[in-house]
Design an enzyme around this catalytic site. Structure first.
Site, PDB file in Angstrom:
ATOM      1  N   HIS A 103       0.891  -1.165   0.000  1.00  0.00           N
ATOM      2  CA  HIS A 103       0.000   0.000   0.000  1.00  0.00           C
ATOM      3  C   HIS A 103       0.928   1.214   0.000  1.00  0.00           C
ATOM      4  O   HIS A 103       2.010   1.169   0.584  1.00  0.00           O
ATOM      5  CB  HIS A 103      -0.836   0.110   1.270  1.00  0.00           C
ATOM      6  CG  HIS A 103      -1.743  -1.034   1.548  1.00  0.00           C
ATOM      7  ND1 HIS A 103      -1.322  -2.170   2.173  1.00  0.00           N
ATOM      8  CD2 HIS A 103      -3.076  -1.192   1.327  1.00  0.00           C
ATOM      9  CE1 HIS A 103      -2.358  -2.999   2.313  1.00  0.00           C
ATOM     10  NE2 HIS A 103      -3.427  -2.429   1.813  1.00  0.00           N
ATOM     11  N   ASP A 106       2.325   1.956   3.397  1.00  0.00           N
ATOM     12  CA  ASP A 106       3.257   1.022   4.045  1.00  0.00           C
ATOM     13  C   ASP A 106       4.672   1.371   3.650  1.00  0.00           C
ATOM     14  O   ASP A 106       5.607   1.239   4.424  1.00  0.00           O
ATOM     15  CB  ASP A 106       3.148  -0.444   3.561  1.00  0.00           C
ATOM     16  CG  ASP A 106       1.757  -0.978   3.408  1.00  0.00           C
ATOM     17  OD1 ASP A 106       0.908  -0.612   4.211  1.00  0.00           O
ATOM     18  OD2 ASP A 106       1.560  -1.799   2.478  1.00  0.00           O
ATOM     19  N   ASP A 309     -10.585 -11.701  10.118  1.00  0.00           N
ATOM     20  CA  ASP A 309      -9.531 -11.850   9.121  1.00  0.00           C
ATOM     21  C   ASP A 309      -8.197 -12.032   9.852  1.00  0.00           C
ATOM     22  O   ASP A 309      -7.438 -11.078  10.016  1.00  0.00           O
ATOM     23  CB  ASP A 309      -9.535 -10.570   8.255  1.00  0.00           C
ATOM     24  CG  ASP A 309      -8.927 -10.773   6.890  1.00  0.00           C
ATOM     25  OD1 ASP A 309      -8.726 -11.925   6.491  1.00  0.00           O
ATOM     26  OD2 ASP A 309      -8.667  -9.750   6.214  1.00  0.00           O
TER      27      ASP A 309
HETATM   28  C1  XLS Z   1      -7.705  -6.721   4.062  1.00  0.00           C
HETATM   29  C2  XLS Z   1      -7.157  -6.958   2.741  1.00  0.00           C
HETATM   30  C3  XLS Z   1      -5.968  -6.083   2.406  1.00  0.00           C
HETATM   31  C4  XLS Z   1      -5.761  -6.075   0.924  1.00  0.00           C
HETATM   32  C5  XLS Z   1      -4.932  -4.953   0.435  1.00  0.00           C
HETATM   33  O1  XLS Z   1      -8.408  -7.530   4.625  1.00  0.00           O
HETATM   34  O2  XLS Z   1      -6.829  -8.313   2.636  1.00  0.00           O
HETATM   35  O3  XLS Z   1      -4.837  -6.505   3.077  1.00  0.00           O
HETATM   36  O4  XLS Z   1      -5.201  -7.275   0.487  1.00  0.00           O
HETATM   37  O5  XLS Z   1      -5.500  -3.739   0.696  1.00  0.00           O
HETATM   38 NI    NI Z   2      -7.676  -9.623   4.219  1.00  0.00          NI
END
Ligand code: XLS
Ligand code: NI
Ligand code: NI
Length: 440
Positions: A103, A106, A309
């Site tokens: 990103h 990052d 997640d």
């Molecule tokens: C979040 C997403 C993120 C994307 C990139 O849950 O997985 O990490 O892969 O923005």
């Molecule tokens: Ni994710």
């Protein structure tokens, strides 16, 4: 490289085969080994996720960072970003991975103003370009973080305030520029906070239209600057919002069709997002694949007991094998790859844990690849499946598929042909066959 961030790994992680007891070696991933018509590294196209592997400190919603990374110790935010970049390229090389993903925020810190943020990004991108040139490592995809900053609390492209949408659009422009400059092979749109928590304050139709307009602007910009990478959308059903708009493969494909975006996007399927949506990883991959839209993969796994997640490293052979079956069946991921959108647990505090985590994920997919290729070579499930649908190749079935059958014809036909004979789906037998292959 003057400084070493990973002294625990002297050289490159090697392939030592399944009899090796070296925990810092690959037992299955042998980059140059041919599987079918491609090498393992060409099939798998592994990528490292910058945010988890280098930027994160191991914080969770209840706790502070637990990792103290040597590259986080530098003075200013920009010094830290430079050190992180050096550490990242040392890690990519030692692991033998050819791609990475990031990103904007990052890789370079946000500045006090938008202009300063763009400047920071440009400076770091110039350095990343040098690293790419000297190592041959490439950018699988870039993306913009449109979800961390408080301005995006109510969404970015789907924000009720057009000022926020404009800010997000400006940020995406800069992130596409950065990706283009680095020769990125894809650019990803994950929904971030594009969704809603309550309809008491949300105009659903308006927000979806905003989202579509936003994506069209990105498509226009891509054409304008001649960016040849593939645009990808990453579905996720919930978290952070209750109802994320890009819920799953089917929803996202319907959205793309409805708003005339189908020609410009493919999907980036994440394993953990599939399970959050109440699907298997393989289901999500297959739904994208049959539409010709499986572009790339976020290779991780969730914890089915938790339900958020968790972004764990993939270790489940069943799941990697079934995933590789879908990928091989469509002839590979093209410009996509397998991005480890995964993080070590916050108790795995050492830098060596990053190696263990990625080695495990790479071996799990390499093994899945070998097993899937063998299954396809033997044609065992394919034969069973095609035999199962063989009645559509002639007679009534053929007429159905050619659009020549009708309800009236069916009525007449059933009157003379009566009850169909029943056949077993043989699920348990097929599961046993699959388990035999997992012995590889
Ligand atoms: C979040 C997403 C993120 C994307 C990139 O849950 O997985 O990490 O892969 O923005
Ligand atoms: Ni994710
Ligand atoms: Ni992801």
């Amino acid at each position: 490289m003057s400084k070493t961030y990973f002294p625990e790994v002297g050289d490159r992680i090697k392939y030592e085969g399944r009899d090796s007891d070296n925990l810092l070696a690959f037992r299955y991933y042998d980059a140059e080994r041919k599987v079918g018509d491609k090498t393992m590294s060409e099939h798998l196209r592994f990528a490292i996720a910058y945010w988890h592997t280098f930027a994160s400190g191991g914080q969770d919603i209840f706790g502070l960072p637990t990792f103290s990374r040597p590259w986080h110790s530098a003075g200013t935010a920009m010094d830290g970003a430079k050190e992180t970049l050096d550490a990242a390229f040392e890690f990519f090389q030692k692991l033998g991975v050819n791609y990475y993903c990031f990103h904007d925020r990052d890789i370079a810190p946000a500045g006090a103003t938008f202009a300063e943020s763009c400047e920071n990004l440009e400076k770091i991108v110039a350095m990343a370009k040098e690293h790419q040139k000297s190592t041959g490592i490439r950018l699988l995809w870039g993306t913009a973080n449109l979800f961390s900053h408080p301005r995006y609390a109510l969404g970015a492209a789907t924000n009720p305030d057009a000022h926020v949408l404009a800010y997000a659009a400006a940020q995406v422009k800069a992130a596409i520029d950065a990706t283009h400059e680095l020769g990125g092979e894809n650019y990803v749109f994950w929904g971030g906070r594009e969704g809603y928590d309550t309809l008491l304050n949300t105009d659903l139709k308006q927000e979806q239209e905003q989202f579509a307009r936003f994506l069209h602007m990105a498509v226009d910009y891509k054409k304008q600057i001649g960016f040849s990478g593939q645009f990808l959308i990453e579905p996720k059903p919930k978290e952070p919002t209750t109802h994320q708009y890009d819920t799953d493969s089917a929803t996202t494909l319907a959205f793309l069709r409805e708003y005339d975006l189908m020609d410009h996007f493919k999907l980036n399927i994440e394993a953990n997002h599939a399970t959050l949506a109440g699907h298997t990883f393989q289901h999500e991959l297959a739904v994208a694949s049959i539409a010709g839209k499986l572009g790339s993969v976020d290779a991780n796994r969730g914890d089915l007991l938790l339900g958020w997640d968790t972004d764990q490293f993939p270790t489940n052979l069943y799941s990697t094998t079934l995933a590789m079956l879908v990928i091989l069946r469509q002839g590979g991921l093209g410009s996509g790859g397998l991005n480890f959108d995964a993080k070590p647990r916050r108790t795995s505090i050492d830098t060596v844990d990053l190696f263990h985590a990625h080695i495990g994920g790479m071996d799990a997919f390499a093994r899945g690849l070998l097993i899937a290729q063998q299954i396809l070579d033997d044609g065992v499930f394919d034969e069973f499946i095609s035999e199962r649908y063989s009645s559509y190749a002639f007679g009534v079935g053929k007429e159905v598929m050619e659009g020549k059958f009708s309800l009236e014809k069916a009525s007449a036909w059933i009157l003379s042909n009566g009850e169909p004979s029943r056949r077993s789906g043989r699920q348990e037998m097929l599961e046993n066959i699959l388990n035999r292959y997992l012995e590889i």
